[in-house]
Design a protein around this motif. Structure first.
Motif, short mmCIF file in Angstrom:
data_model
loop_
_atom_site.label_atom_id
_atom_site.label_comp_id
_atom_site.label_asym_id
_atom_site.label_seq_id
_atom_site.Cartn_x
_atom_site.Cartn_y
_atom_site.Cartn_z
N SER A 69 40.82 39.19 29.93
CA SER A 69 40.79 38.69 28.55
C SER A 69 41.18 39.82 27.62
CB SER A 69 39.39 38.21 28.17
OG SER A 69 39.00 37.17 29.03
N GLY B 181 40.93 41.37 23.37
CA GLY B 181 39.86 41.88 22.51
C GLY B 181 39.29 43.18 23.03
N SER B 182 37.97 43.33 22.91
CA SER B 182 37.33 44.60 23.29
C SER B 182 37.40 44.87 24.79
CB SER B 182 35.87 44.58 22.83
OG SER B 182 35.21 43.48 23.42
N GLY C 190 35.55 37.41 27.44
CA GLY C 190 34.88 37.81 26.22
C GLY C 190 34.39 36.55 25.52
N MET C 191 33.68 36.73 24.44
CA MET C 191 33.24 35.57 23.65
C MET C 191 33.31 35.96 22.18
SD MET C 191 29.75 33.34 23.80
CE MET C 191 28.64 34.56 23.15
N HIS D 110 33.80 30.91 21.12
CA HIS D 110 35.01 30.62 21.90
C HIS D 110 35.10 31.59 23.07
CE1 HIS D 110 37.39 33.92 19.87
NE2 HIS D 110 38.02 33.91 21.03
N CYS E 286 38.18 32.48 26.37
CA CYS E 286 39.60 32.28 26.64
C CYS E 286 40.21 31.84 25.31
CB CYS E 286 39.80 31.26 27.75
SG CYS E 286 39.05 31.75 29.31
N LYS F 274 41.89 31.00 15.44
CA LYS F 274 42.04 32.46 15.38
C LYS F 274 43.52 32.77 15.58
CE LYS F 274 40.47 36.74 17.50
NZ LYS F 274 39.83 37.39 18.65
N LYS G 13 26.90 38.90 17.40
CA LYS G 13 26.96 37.87 18.44
C LYS G 13 25.59 37.56 19.06
CE LYS G 13 31.74 38.88 19.58
NZ LYS G 13 32.62 39.50 20.57
O1 LIG Z 1 43.17 36.32 22.21
C1 LIG Z 1 42.18 36.63 21.57
O2 LIG Z 1 42.05 36.39 20.37
C2 LIG Z 1 41.10 37.43 22.27
O3 LIG Z 1 41.41 37.56 23.61
C3 LIG Z 1 39.75 36.76 22.09
O4 LIG Z 1 39.68 35.49 22.69
C4 LIG Z 1 38.62 37.66 22.56
O5 LIG Z 1 38.53 37.72 23.94
C5 LIG Z 1 37.29 37.22 22.00
O6 LIG Z 1 37.42 36.95 20.63
C6 LIG Z 1 36.25 38.28 22.17
O7 LIG Z 1 36.75 39.46 21.63
P1 LIG Z 1 35.87 40.73 21.33
O8 LIG Z 1 35.19 41.09 22.60
O9 LIG Z 1 36.85 41.77 20.88
O10 LIG Z 1 34.91 40.35 20.26
#
Ligand SMILES: O=C(O)[C@H](O)[C@@H](O)[C@H](O)[C@H](O)COP(=O)(O)O
Length: 250
Positions: free
Chosen positions: A46, A48-49, A145-146, A151, A153, A178, A206
């Protein structure tokens, strides 16, 4: 409160160093287990972070990634060299920080195709590469991630119809709440056929949604639908995001 079929294991850590170590140990163990069954370790990534955390975890664990294949649980439908592209984000980091990971180890979506073809083409790639179990591809590990909206994925609460998909394994997403608006995403049948799904969720903003998803299993949040039918579910949280799930940690 709904019930989850899979057993949830919560790993609660106090620092990023511990998180990176816990994630590194998990991926190392699952890779070792995978190699007792097959030649390759199939991992869904995934954005993000996760990009930075997994990079640190792989460096820290000093694990041999030679036979690992990396897929994308979702991808943004933007050019591959765009800063918004998740594959691009990993490749950029790994080129310098994990140069031993080769470009061929990425099984990526072809975002030069139109959105619909990009999704169906990626599904074909996954069906071809990933070992089949129970008639569906079975990933060894999905790293999810979430978002603060629950959300995961590219399955968003504003688009509940995407959670009802039972035929397709990868679907196009339009008008994503998003940005960027166009994406492709794994669907629940594919996610829930994985051997192991691990969420990594950090940050105080979160904490409540972590409780809603992992304690209450409130199906208003897409992440609450993740429930591997023959696999394991792990949640890695830090002291901020895990405030209300500490009692569940082992
Ligand atoms: O495509 C995207 O926008 C990201 O992949 C997104 O789905 C991310 O995985 C989550 O928002 C959690 O992101 P964080 O861990 O950075 O909060």
């Amino acid at each position: 409160m709904s019930k989850r079929k899979s057993t949830l294991k919560v790993i609660s850590v106090d620092s990023e160093i511990d998180l990176v170590q816990g994630l590194g140990e998990l991926v190392k163990r699952l890779a070792k287990e995978a190699f007792t069954r097959q030649e390759q370790f199939h991992v869904g990534l995934s954005g993000g972070s996760m990009v930075k955390l997994l990079t640190k975890a792989l460096i820290e664990a000093d694990v041999d990634t030679n036979r690992w294949l990396f897929y994308f649980c979702d991808e943004r439908h933007v050019p591959e060299n765009s800063e918004d592209n998740t594959f691009h984000a990993y490749r950029k980091h790994w080129k310098t920080e994990l140069p031993r990971i080769r470009d061929e180890q990425f099984v990526k979506a072809d975002t030069s195709l139109d959105l619909e073809s990009c999704a169906s083409n990626y599904e074909v790639k996954i069906r071809t590469e990933v070992p089949i179990a129970g008639s569906l591809p079975q990933f060894d590990l999905l790293l999810l991630g979430m978002g603060p909206d629950g959300h995961t994925c590219s399955l968003f609460p504003e688009q509940p119809e995407s959670l009802q998909q039972i035929h397709r394994l990868v679907i196009p997403i339009r008008n994503s709440p998003k940005p960027p608006p166009e994406r492709i995403t794994f669907t629940l049948p594919l996610i829930n056929n994985a051997r192991h799904v691990a969420f990594v969720v950090t940050g105080a903003e979160k904490a409540k949604v972590v409780e809603d998803v992992f304690v209450e299993v409130d199906k208003l949040f897409p992440a609450a639908w993740v429930d591997p039918k023959n696999g394991d579910l792990t949640l890695i949280v830090d002291e901020n995001s895990g405030r209300y799930v500490r009692s569940l940690s082992s």
